[in-house]
Design an enzyme around this catalytic site. Sequence first.
Site, short mmCIF file in Angstrom:
data_model
loop_
_atom_site.label_atom_id
_atom_site.label_comp_id
_atom_site.label_asym_id
_atom_site.label_seq_id
_atom_site.Cartn_x
_atom_site.Cartn_y
_atom_site.Cartn_z
N SER A 46 0.79 -1.24 0.00
CA SER A 46 0.00 0.00 0.00
C SER A 46 0.82 1.28 0.00
O SER A 46 0.25 2.36 -0.15
CB SER A 46 -0.92 0.01 1.22
OG SER A 46 -1.79 -1.10 1.21
N SER A 47 2.13 1.20 0.18
CA SER A 47 2.93 2.42 0.26
C SER A 47 2.87 3.23 -1.03
O SER A 47 3.16 4.43 -1.02
CB SER A 47 4.37 2.09 0.61
OG SER A 47 4.91 1.15 -0.29
#
Length: 730
Positions: A410-411
């Site tokens: 998700s970064s």
Amino acid sequence: MKRAKTKSLEEINRQTLKSRINLVLIVIFSLCLLLILRLGYLQIVQGDEYQEEIENAQYVEINQSVPRGEIYDRNGNLLVGNESRPAIYFTRHRNMNTSQIMDVASELSNYIQMDVESISLRDKQDFIINNYPDETSSLMSDETTLLEDGNISRSEFNEEFYNRADEEFVDSILSDEDLNTLGIYVEMANAPELNPVVIKNEDVTEEEFASVNSALEELEGISTGMDWDRYYPYDDTLKTIFGEVSSPDEGLPRELLEDYLSRGYSRNDRVGKTYLEYQYEDVLQGEKEQVKYSTDKSGRIINQETVESGKPGDDLYLSIDIELQLELEELAEHHLTSLRQLAEEITERDEVTGDIDYTIIPEYLDTVLLAVQDPENGDVLAMVGKQINDEGEIVDYHYGTLTSTFVPGSSTKAATIITGYQEDVLEAGEVMLDEPLNFSGDNNPRTSFFNRDSQIPIDDQEALMVSSNVYMYKTALRIAGMEYTDNMSLPHDITEAGQILRNGMNQFGLGVSTGIDLPNEATGLSPDFGQYPASNYLYLSIGQYDTYSALQLSQYVSTIATRGKRMELNLAKEVRGSDTNEEGPVLKSFNPTVLNTVDISEEEWDQVQNGFYDVFNTHDQSTDRYGTGWDAFHELELKAAGKTGTAETFKDGTDVFNQTYLGYAPYDDPDMAFSVIFPNMPYTIPFFPAQYFGADVINKFYELEYGHEEEEPFNYDTDWFYQQLEYGEY
């Protein structure tokens, strides 16, 4: 009747002699004329050519190696230097045959001792053939007879000897003195004419150096001098990034031979082989000394003259802060070993209690990667890689920051949101429902980690804070020209949308070169979307498909920190002239380079940056929702911003997580940005608490840069974390 007059005999003889003299004179004149013409032809027509041949036979210019330039960090600390050491050299004169070389080697062996461990069996066999005919014949009696009778050739005889004379046989014949002579000869035999080669430059004793010096007149072609070798004041720290230099024996590396020859190098030149030594070869190499040799007609050297003095290579100053690098390496080792120990202790306890359902394989937790940079100018301040090898030892893996890529999770979601802005399918502050998504043909709904079964309205800022998968899925569908409806079918052709989304990632440095001034940078994998293109396209939108490196993720978060300015990453800051006493003059500065600008509105940047701030600092008490990095980062003295990521993947068929943590600080005026990757972490909920490494990185940076009070690194409590695993809370 008148009588005829007759010549006397004397008169006849005189006339004959005169005629003969005239004939001889004519012949002499003709020969003189031919000689004059020939001399004129040689002098006028071919004079320059012969003069050149004469000069070439008398004088040869060669290049002598000089010390390479040194490498320093941004603060002038020496990282790679030159260590001077005494050396014995050999210069082969013209027409020098192998027998003469062996004679010199034999004489020199009285003065120096060689390391003979690396002498090949073939060299030993050749030495025996040439110097021990009786022993050779005793082993090859039948073949010796055949050779003497002319029934086999010398090459056939030798080939059979090579097959028959094993190590035991040759070692039984060769004495220590033989081996020492052979060791010298091997170094001398392949020397090019009139080009000095090193015979010995390691462990040359004072006694050896002095004794050779005193006997130079007796040792044809032998000379003494000083050689150099690279040394590293900080041992192995960043040694792989600094790169390697070829040895005197190796010269131009085989794999780089054509490249260096095309640039005017000689085959025996010492050159950079990898990474910075190779990248900045033209800076570090220097200008070689030019020496002119005079030779006699037999090719022997009778005099030498320095035509042009050599100049050491220029010095390279890097963006690296070695003090920060060393401190972060220590932190990386602490967190890696502590997390491994945490995994081991949990596994041992579960073997007794059996009360958790997770498969934890501690050996998989073996790597951490960290990149730290200045977001404003692209300076790489530290690049740290550590691994635990099969023997349980920690080893450096710094080059992994640019050569190893991983699915980040998700970064990277900010890139999806920003691509949505740019494609005009998403507005700043737009609210969507985070809800389970049901697609035709899917067995299970697609949800966000924080919300498995509800309908929760969130905007783009909060979608980053809580890491909403659903918000990204819906944005990606819009990019593909679709709006989500319950039980809808996914599109079959997402070629255009997939390229748009990947281009959106590329503008941050994800999936493309960061511009780092090092060879062999990996840009990551961007595989075809395969049999399930739409599904994989959606995975791409949440960072679960393409792979990126620690440096790429650092450039990505730095671009967000600077509100869209993607800076070229660089290690080199300056080139300075070499000066043994002080810093030399600046010859070249490497100015910051903007690779591209991510163009969105100020309002849109506010939403993204506020979302990154919330990830680290916000607990929304009205909803009791936390930023995904709140636990580790919210108590920092200087507030930071960033994004966390957890990617589901596999190792040897076992479910594991890649955990990534990206950030910058201070959040409102950043002067540092970082990326952390922990690949192959245990597949557990809650996740292994590796985000505390990121918080320790920020604390350490401000301790060193601004004198903040030293903070103790995070210590992992097995009892505390085991209880959370058991009850499934975090």
